[in-house]
Write a protein that holds these residues in place. Sequence first.
Motif: not given
Length: 156
Positions: A43-54
Amino acid sequence: DVWITKSALNKRFDERSVLFVQAIFERLFEVQLQLTMPKLTGYRFARIRILDGTTIKLPDTYEGRFQGIHCASVKVQVEFDYLTQQLLYFQLMNGRAADQPTGMDRLACIKEGELILQDLGYYQLDLFREIEKRGAYYVTKAKRDTSLNKLTLQEQ
Protein backbone atom coordinates in the motif's frame (compact mmCIF):
# COMPACT_ATOMS: atom_id res chain seq x y z
CA ASP A 1 -25.45 -23.43 25.57
CA VAL A 2 -27.27 -21.02 27.87
CA TRP A 3 -30.35 -19.35 26.42
CA ILE A 4 -31.43 -16.01 27.87
CA THR A 5 -33.98 -13.45 26.70
CA LYS A 6 -33.15 -9.78 26.10
CA SER A 7 -35.36 -8.68 28.98
CA ALA A 8 -33.71 -11.17 31.35
CA LEU A 9 -30.29 -9.86 30.37
CA ASN A 10 -31.46 -6.26 30.85
CA LYS A 11 -32.68 -7.09 34.36
CA ARG A 12 -29.24 -8.47 35.23
CA PHE A 13 -27.39 -5.53 33.67
CA ASP A 14 -26.43 -3.28 36.56
CA GLU A 15 -23.69 -0.80 37.50
CA ARG A 16 -21.22 -3.62 38.15
CA SER A 17 -21.97 -5.07 34.71
CA VAL A 18 -21.17 -1.73 33.05
CA LEU A 19 -17.86 -1.51 34.93
CA PHE A 20 -17.05 -5.13 34.07
CA VAL A 21 -17.65 -4.65 30.32
CA GLN A 22 -15.68 -1.40 30.37
CA ALA A 23 -12.77 -3.12 32.15
CA ILE A 24 -12.79 -5.95 29.59
CA PHE A 25 -12.64 -3.50 26.67
CA GLU A 26 -9.89 -1.46 28.31
CA ARG A 27 -7.80 -4.58 29.01
CA LEU A 28 -8.32 -5.94 25.48
CA PHE A 29 -7.27 -2.57 24.09
CA GLU A 30 -4.10 -2.54 26.25
CA VAL A 31 -3.17 -6.10 25.24
CA GLN A 32 -3.88 -5.42 21.57
CA LEU A 33 -1.62 -2.34 21.58
CA GLN A 34 1.26 -4.51 22.86
CA LEU A 35 0.91 -7.15 20.15
CA THR A 36 3.18 -7.06 17.15
CA MET A 37 1.06 -7.85 14.15
CA PRO A 38 2.46 -8.41 10.67
CA LYS A 39 2.09 -5.24 8.62
CA LEU A 40 0.21 -5.57 5.36
CA THR A 41 2.44 -4.45 2.51
CA GLY A 42 1.93 -3.13 -0.98
CA TYR A 43 0.00 0.00 0.00
CA ARG A 44 1.24 3.52 -0.67
CA PHE A 45 -0.08 4.78 2.67
CA ALA A 46 1.79 4.68 5.99
CA ARG A 47 -1.49 3.80 7.72
CA ILE A 48 -5.10 3.34 6.69
CA ARG A 49 -7.03 4.70 9.66
CA ILE A 50 -10.71 3.81 9.94
CA LEU A 51 -12.67 5.80 12.52
CA ASP A 52 -16.29 5.01 13.27
CA GLY A 53 -18.79 5.19 16.07
CA THR A 54 -21.88 3.26 16.96
CA THR A 55 -24.61 3.74 19.52
CA ILE A 56 -25.76 0.88 21.73
CA LYS A 57 -29.14 0.99 23.45
CA LEU A 58 -29.05 0.37 27.20
CA PRO A 59 -31.78 -0.52 29.69
CA ASP A 60 -33.86 2.51 30.74
CA THR A 61 -32.39 2.36 34.25
CA TYR A 62 -29.21 3.96 32.79
CA GLU A 63 -31.00 7.04 31.40
CA GLY A 64 -29.44 9.24 34.09
CA ARG A 65 -25.88 8.13 33.35
CA PHE A 66 -25.95 7.40 29.61
CA GLN A 67 -28.47 9.71 27.96
CA GLY A 68 -29.41 8.97 24.40
CA ILE A 69 -31.69 10.70 21.96
CA HIS A 70 -34.77 8.51 22.54
CA CYS A 71 -33.56 6.16 25.28
CA ALA A 72 -30.54 5.33 27.42
CA SER A 73 -27.57 4.60 25.20
CA VAL A 74 -23.80 4.63 25.03
CA LYS A 75 -21.72 5.70 22.04
CA VAL A 76 -18.60 3.70 21.23
CA GLN A 77 -15.88 5.36 19.15
CA VAL A 78 -13.22 3.10 17.63
CA GLU A 79 -10.28 3.82 15.35
CA PHE A 80 -8.48 0.93 13.66
CA ASP A 81 -5.36 0.81 11.48
CA TYR A 82 -6.06 -1.58 8.63
CA LEU A 83 -2.40 -2.09 7.77
CA THR A 84 -1.15 -3.06 11.23
CA GLN A 85 -4.48 -4.56 12.31
CA GLN A 86 -4.28 -2.57 15.54
CA LEU A 87 -6.78 -0.53 17.50
CA LEU A 88 -5.62 3.07 17.73
CA TYR A 89 -8.43 4.51 19.81
CA PHE A 90 -11.38 3.39 21.90
CA GLN A 91 -13.82 5.60 23.82
CA LEU A 92 -17.17 5.12 25.55
CA MET A 93 -19.32 8.23 25.78
CA ASN A 94 -22.84 9.48 26.31
CA GLY A 95 -25.23 8.24 23.61
CA ARG A 96 -26.05 11.82 22.59
CA ALA A 97 -22.41 12.67 21.85
CA ALA A 98 -21.70 13.79 18.30
CA ASP A 99 -18.99 12.16 16.16
CA GLN A 100 -17.45 15.46 14.95
CA PRO A 101 -15.48 16.29 18.12
CA THR A 102 -13.86 12.84 18.07
CA GLY A 103 -12.64 13.44 14.52
CA MET A 104 -11.01 16.70 15.62
CA ASP A 105 -9.55 15.06 18.76
CA ARG A 106 -7.89 12.38 16.62
CA LEU A 107 -6.26 15.02 14.39
CA ALA A 108 -3.26 15.37 16.73
CA CYS A 109 -2.12 11.80 15.90
CA ILE A 110 -2.39 12.05 12.11
CA LYS A 111 0.92 11.90 10.27
CA GLU A 112 2.10 12.43 6.72
CA GLY A 113 1.22 9.67 4.27
CA GLU A 114 -1.76 8.31 6.21
CA LEU A 115 -5.21 7.69 4.74
CA ILE A 116 -8.16 8.54 6.98
CA LEU A 117 -11.54 6.91 6.34
CA GLN A 118 -14.50 8.45 8.15
CA ASP A 119 -18.22 8.62 7.54
CA LEU A 120 -20.43 11.69 7.27
CA GLY A 121 -20.77 12.00 11.06
CA TYR A 122 -17.19 13.31 11.29
CA TYR A 123 -17.59 15.77 8.42
CA GLN A 124 -15.83 19.08 9.09
CA LEU A 125 -14.12 21.20 6.46
CA ASP A 126 -11.57 22.46 9.02
CA LEU A 127 -10.64 18.85 9.77
CA PHE A 128 -10.07 18.09 6.09
CA ARG A 129 -7.92 21.20 5.66
CA GLU A 130 -5.77 20.18 8.62
CA ILE A 131 -5.41 16.63 7.30
CA GLU A 132 -4.22 18.06 3.97
CA LYS A 133 -1.74 20.38 5.75
CA ARG A 134 -0.23 17.35 7.48
CA GLY A 135 0.36 15.63 4.14
CA ALA A 136 -2.27 12.98 4.82
CA TYR A 137 -5.33 11.93 2.81
CA TYR A 138 -9.00 11.31 3.60
CA VAL A 139 -12.07 9.68 2.14
CA THR A 140 -15.52 10.71 3.32
CA LYS A 141 -19.02 11.31 2.06
CA ALA A 142 -19.77 14.94 1.28
CA LYS A 143 -22.73 16.94 2.53
CA ARG A 144 -25.17 18.04 -0.16
CA ASP A 145 -24.29 21.70 0.25
CA THR A 146 -20.54 21.18 -0.33
CA SER A 147 -18.79 22.44 -3.43
CA LEU A 148 -15.64 20.51 -4.27
CA ASN A 149 -12.92 21.96 -6.45
CA LYS A 150 -9.14 21.66 -6.77
CA LEU A 151 -8.21 24.73 -4.79
CA THR A 152 -10.58 24.96 -1.83
CA LEU A 153 -13.35 23.26 0.05
CA GLN A 154 -16.31 25.41 0.89
CA GLU A 155 -19.86 24.99 2.11
CA GLN A 156 -22.55 26.89 0.24
